[in-house]
Design an enzyme around this catalytic site. Sequence first.
Site, PDB file in Angstrom:
ATOM      1  N   LYS A  86     -12.404  -1.538   7.174  1.00  0.00           N
ATOM      2  CA  LYS A  86     -11.787  -2.533   8.043  1.00  0.00           C
ATOM      3  C   LYS A  86     -12.316  -2.347   9.471  1.00  0.00           C
ATOM      4  O   LYS A  86     -13.151  -3.098   9.926  1.00  0.00           O
ATOM      5  CB  LYS A  86     -10.260  -2.454   8.000  1.00  0.00           C
ATOM      6  CG  LYS A  86      -9.694  -2.929   6.665  1.00  0.00           C
ATOM      7  CD  LYS A  86      -9.423  -1.792   5.742  1.00  0.00           C
ATOM      8  CE  LYS A  86      -8.456  -2.099   4.620  1.00  0.00           C
ATOM      9  NZ  LYS A  86      -8.735  -3.186   3.731  1.00  0.00           N
ATOM     10  N   ASP A 128      -1.325   6.510   6.336  1.00  0.00           N
ATOM     11  CA  ASP A 128      -2.443   5.679   5.900  1.00  0.00           C
ATOM     12  C   ASP A 128      -2.779   4.708   7.028  1.00  0.00           C
ATOM     13  O   ASP A 128      -2.019   3.781   7.311  1.00  0.00           O
ATOM     14  CB  ASP A 128      -2.017   4.925   4.627  1.00  0.00           C
ATOM     15  CG  ASP A 128      -3.097   3.998   4.108  1.00  0.00           C
ATOM     16  OD1 ASP A 128      -4.128   3.813   4.775  1.00  0.00           O
ATOM     17  OD2 ASP A 128      -2.890   3.436   3.004  1.00  0.00           O
ATOM     18  N   TRP A 170       0.812  -1.226   0.000  1.00  0.00           N
ATOM     19  CA  TRP A 170       0.000   0.000   0.000  1.00  0.00           C
ATOM     20  C   TRP A 170       0.833   1.257   0.000  1.00  0.00           C
ATOM     21  O   TRP A 170       0.392   2.310  -0.471  1.00  0.00           O
ATOM     22  CB  TRP A 170      -1.026  -0.029   1.134  1.00  0.00           C
ATOM     23  CG  TRP A 170      -1.988  -1.158   0.910  1.00  0.00           C
ATOM     24  CD1 TRP A 170      -2.064  -2.328   1.619  1.00  0.00           C
ATOM     25  CD2 TRP A 170      -2.951  -1.276  -0.153  1.00  0.00           C
ATOM     26  NE1 TRP A 170      -3.020  -3.152   1.062  1.00  0.00           N
ATOM     27  CE2 TRP A 170      -3.577  -2.539  -0.017  1.00  0.00           C
ATOM     28  CE3 TRP A 170      -3.338  -0.438  -1.196  1.00  0.00           C
ATOM     29  CZ2 TRP A 170      -4.577  -2.983  -0.887  1.00  0.00           C
ATOM     30  CZ3 TRP A 170      -4.336  -0.874  -2.071  1.00  0.00           C
ATOM     31  CH2 TRP A 170      -4.942  -2.130  -1.904  1.00  0.00           C
TER      32      TRP A 170
HETATM   33  N1  PMP Z   1      -4.251   1.438   2.104  1.00  0.00           N
HETATM   34  C1  PMP Z   1      -4.350   0.310   2.835  1.00  0.00           C
HETATM   35  C2  PMP Z   1      -3.465   0.132   4.026  1.00  0.00           C
HETATM   36  C3  PMP Z   1      -5.288  -0.655   2.473  1.00  0.00           C
HETATM   37  O1  PMP Z   1      -5.400  -1.777   3.194  1.00  0.00           O
HETATM   38  C4  PMP Z   1      -6.130  -0.445   1.353  1.00  0.00           C
HETATM   39  C5  PMP Z   1      -7.196  -1.430   0.924  1.00  0.00           C
HETATM   40  N2  PMP Z   1      -7.084  -2.695   1.389  1.00  0.00           N
HETATM   41  C6  PMP Z   1      -5.964   0.728   0.620  1.00  0.00           C
HETATM   42  C7  PMP Z   1      -5.023   1.654   1.028  1.00  0.00           C
HETATM   43  C8  PMP Z   1      -6.810   1.016  -0.595  1.00  0.00           C
HETATM   44  O2  PMP Z   1      -8.081   1.306  -0.145  1.00  0.00           O
HETATM   45  P1  PMP Z   1      -9.322   1.501  -1.132  1.00  0.00           P
HETATM   46  O3  PMP Z   1      -9.569   0.175  -1.760  1.00  0.00           O
HETATM   47  O4  PMP Z   1     -10.404   1.941  -0.186  1.00  0.00           O
HETATM   48  O5  PMP Z   1      -8.970   2.541  -2.119  1.00  0.00           O
END
Ligand code: PMP
Length: 360
Positions: free
Chosen positions: A195, A171, A101
């Site tokens: 989550k 994040d 991520w």
């Molecule tokens: N950052 C993290 C730490 C994530 O776990 C996720 C999705 N699992 C995201 C960003 C991306 O999120 P989204 O699918 O809501 O754009």
Amino acid sequence: MRAFNFSAGPATLPEPVLRQAAEEMLDFRGVGASIVELSHRGAEFMAVAAQAEADLRTLLSVPEDYAVLFLSGGATTLQALLPMNLAAAGQAADYVVTGHWGKTAIKQARPYVSVNIAASGEADGFRGIPPRAGWQLSADAAYVHITANETIHGVEFRDIPEVGDVPLVADFSSSIASEPVDVRRFGVIYGGAQKNLGPVGISFAIVRRDLLQREGQSRADIFDFRSHLAKDSMLNTPPTWNWYLLGLTVKWMLAEGGVAEFARRNARKAAALYMAIDGSGGFYRNEVDPAVRSRMNVPFFLRDAALDKAFLDGAKAARLIGLKGHRALGGMRASLYNAMPETGVQALIDFMDDFARRHG
Ligand code: PMP
């Protein structure tokens, strides 16, 4: 009968929240319509929205000089909005990459800033966090970005890094509200809700208000944090159903004792599962540096990957679902968010012990 759901997100929600939502689905508190059918400008939804923000502020101890924004587009959209709002075009921004991520954050930011990878755990397969002393921070960075918890690689910052006067942007998609956090140490805390905070379809950004004075770069109104804030996150039609469910989930967390209580439960759940993995004589393994193992997402592998399917089938039959690992890593992953009860983790451990005895 409900299963124990270890999915990484969308993820398990508290049963009382689902029950209340079901009860209120046809007739929201006597209005004669569902909340999802009502105008976002009406008194009913305005009250729901304001209460959700107030409760989230209480839950996370958000100081008054931080704005709370609710947006759609997920954490990924925020990863693009952050540089647009916080950095001048082409300005340097520092990224510390500790998993998948962190890499998506960079991909979304690249069109807007000069990305400096200050440190990366990629060479070690994202099994640890590069020590702070080795980070190569830029002198003039708009911000430093970290991923507080890497949902796929199962790596979590256990200490907030010191980065001086440059705002730290984090994040927190997969660890928000999992333990007390000093919001003041951050410029921005952001993430998707799907989550720990509720359903997919709504994201949050907690932004130190002085950062909103920054000019940022040329952008449409709809990409401007200030415009969203000026309209209380109702610049356009907000995701009302998601906002409502987020509100119920936050209220549930407050009623359960807040983030301090969840920190205790989460520490117990994670310790029990890692102990089961480490004590399995190599039948199961987790490869992350124990000092930074995630309490929220536990990736693990079977010694013999040929048994993966039997493991997942057996788990499903035991009403344990969502355990298949992310395709980037393979193996298994158990996500232990706030709504996962300790009994669920114990049921998983019992299944794992039994499976290892039968196949070891
Ligand atoms: N950052 C993290 C730490 C994530 O776990 C996720 C999705 N699992 C995201 C960003 C991306 O999120 P989204 O699918 O809501 O754009």
